[in-house]
Design an enzyme around this catalytic site. Sequence first.
Site, PDB file in Angstrom:
ATOM      1  CE  LYS A   1      -0.081   9.092  -1.884  1.00 47.81           C
ATOM      2  NZ  LYS A   1      -1.038   8.978  -2.734  1.00 47.81           N
TER       3      LYS A   1
ATOM      4  CG  ASP B   1      -1.887   5.975  -4.814  1.00 49.77           C
ATOM      5  OD1 ASP B   1      -3.166   5.749  -4.256  1.00 49.77           O
ATOM      6  OD2 ASP B   1      -1.056   6.655  -4.276  1.00 49.77           O
TER       7      ASP B   1
END
Length: 291
Positions: free
Chosen positions: A74, A110
């Site tokens: 990420k 997220d």
Amino acid sequence: MAKDSFLVGLIGAGIGPSLSPALHEREADRQGLRYLYRLIDIDVLGVPPEAVGDLVRSARDLGFDGLNITHPCKQLVIEHLDGLSAQAEALGAVNTVVFEGSRAVGHNTDVTGFAASFARGLPDVPLERVVQLGAGGAGAAVAHATLTLGAERVTVVDALADRAAALAASLDRHFGAGRAAHATPDRLPQLLADADGIVHATPTGMAAHPGLPFPAELLHPGLWVAEVVYRPLETELLGTARAIGCATLDGGGMAAFQAADAFRLFTGREPDAARMLADIGELAGAVSAPK
């Protein structure tokens, strides 16, 4: 004419058990779309996390519409992108890449996914002193979400002291001095004794990384426990916490809501997030009701 065919994928390590393909494809089927979601597992491919840039470029060249990015890529993926949303830039982590012609643009769903799940599942818990275990890509997102939800102070704990310090400094810049602190795991006993709750944002508890992220005796009934892991939904941490009377939140809601936000970015169509949450429950067993 609106596009009705999409090819997307997920890049990460040990992602075989991921529910993302079924979650996205079910919603697409209900909307009458042709939608293929492919797993691009670096463990299966035998390449290191640093290969994420090559994989993103290959996916773009092969005609993918977008990608989800998960552990451990990420943060590594950012240097390989052509642009970032404001939220992804603030977080320093990307979990969704959308291809816009030749450009690869990073987003982060997220943070919105965790915020929506927490507000739904633990709406009335105290948020004065929150401990977060994990300062990686997911950790950056949930820390931002927790402070956005009104936490007074978040203490970030990570085995990599520099990583925890960097995230805490970033949070202070974004939310104001004194909103974040950092610590090493040896301070967990003292921190958890005084905390209102803990957010767990490490891979421990995932299918490929079973176990507890810290000793069970550090839990106490006055502590709420929020989990990021959703494979499985019932991690050892949640089971142990629930057994002693902690309020708990599994990772299913975050998974469903972040997937809904990514689906919107990939397709330009509005997903039914509640329906996707029900899908998570069906796909992973039964979503544990918050207690």
